[in-house]
Motif scaffolding. Structure first.
Motif, short mmCIF file in Angstrom:
data_model
loop_
_atom_site.label_atom_id
_atom_site.label_comp_id
_atom_site.label_asym_id
_atom_site.label_seq_id
_atom_site.Cartn_x
_atom_site.Cartn_y
_atom_site.Cartn_z
N ARG A 63 -27.13 56.48 51.48
CA ARG A 63 -28.47 56.64 50.70
C ARG A 63 -28.03 57.93 49.74
O ARG A 63 -28.49 57.74 48.49
CB ARG A 63 -29.60 57.05 51.70
N GLY A 108 -25.99 56.98 46.90
CA GLY A 108 -26.39 55.71 46.19
C GLY A 108 -25.65 54.52 46.50
O GLY A 108 -25.47 53.65 45.70
N TRP A 109 -25.00 54.50 47.82
CA TRP A 109 -23.94 53.47 48.02
C TRP A 109 -24.63 52.30 48.62
O TRP A 109 -24.16 51.09 48.66
CB TRP A 109 -22.92 53.93 48.92
N GLN A 119 -26.36 49.73 47.47
CA GLN A 119 -26.34 48.76 46.66
C GLN A 119 -25.13 47.96 46.96
O GLN A 119 -25.01 46.83 46.53
CB GLN A 119 -26.57 49.24 45.43
#
Length: 131
Positions: free
Chosen positions: A31, A34-35, A37
């Motif tokens: 989180r 930003g992984w 996704q």
């Protein structure tokens, strides 16, 4: 909590780490970077397969190995720990992204295996398999 504080907290050694704790730490790790996704079930499965391949390479040319790896160097054991950890972490992430409780599923599978392979039906020379 500052990022370096979080990373230091993640380095805490514990004898009994739960799958739930691993799941939560992995989710937080992804989180804040930003992984999330990229962590679809398919992508995690492919990453897991890649890590299993790396784990397999460690044993590929060694032949049979003794329990406890008495003839392995500290570096070889550390490499094995890292690859085993990669496999475990991707497996935990995959189960989480799929909405599954891996710990409970594993316990349920042990019970199913106990019914499938009763103690009285097992010969002392039979090898164990869990499938």
């Amino acid at each position: 909590m500052h990022n370096s504080d979080r990373e230091e907290e993640m380095e805490i050694n514990s004898k009994d780490v739960s799958l739930r704790e691993l799941r939560d730490r992995l989710a937080e790790f992804a989180r804040v970077r930003g992984w999330e996704q990229y962590h679809s079930p398919r992508n995690l499965l492919l990453a897991l397969v890649g890590e299993v391949g790396e784990l397999s390479e460690i044993f590929q040319w060694k032949g049979e190995v003794e329990r406890g790896l008495p003839n392995w160097s500290a570096d070889d054991k550390e490499h094995l720990e890292e690859e085993l950890s990669d496999v475990l972490l991707y497996l935990v992430q995959l189960a989480d992204v799929c909405g599954l409780d891996l710990g409970q599923a594993a316990l349920t599978k042990i019970l199913k295996n106990a019914q499938k392979y009763p103690v009285n039906d097992v010969s002392p020379t039979a090898s164990s398999t869990y499938n």
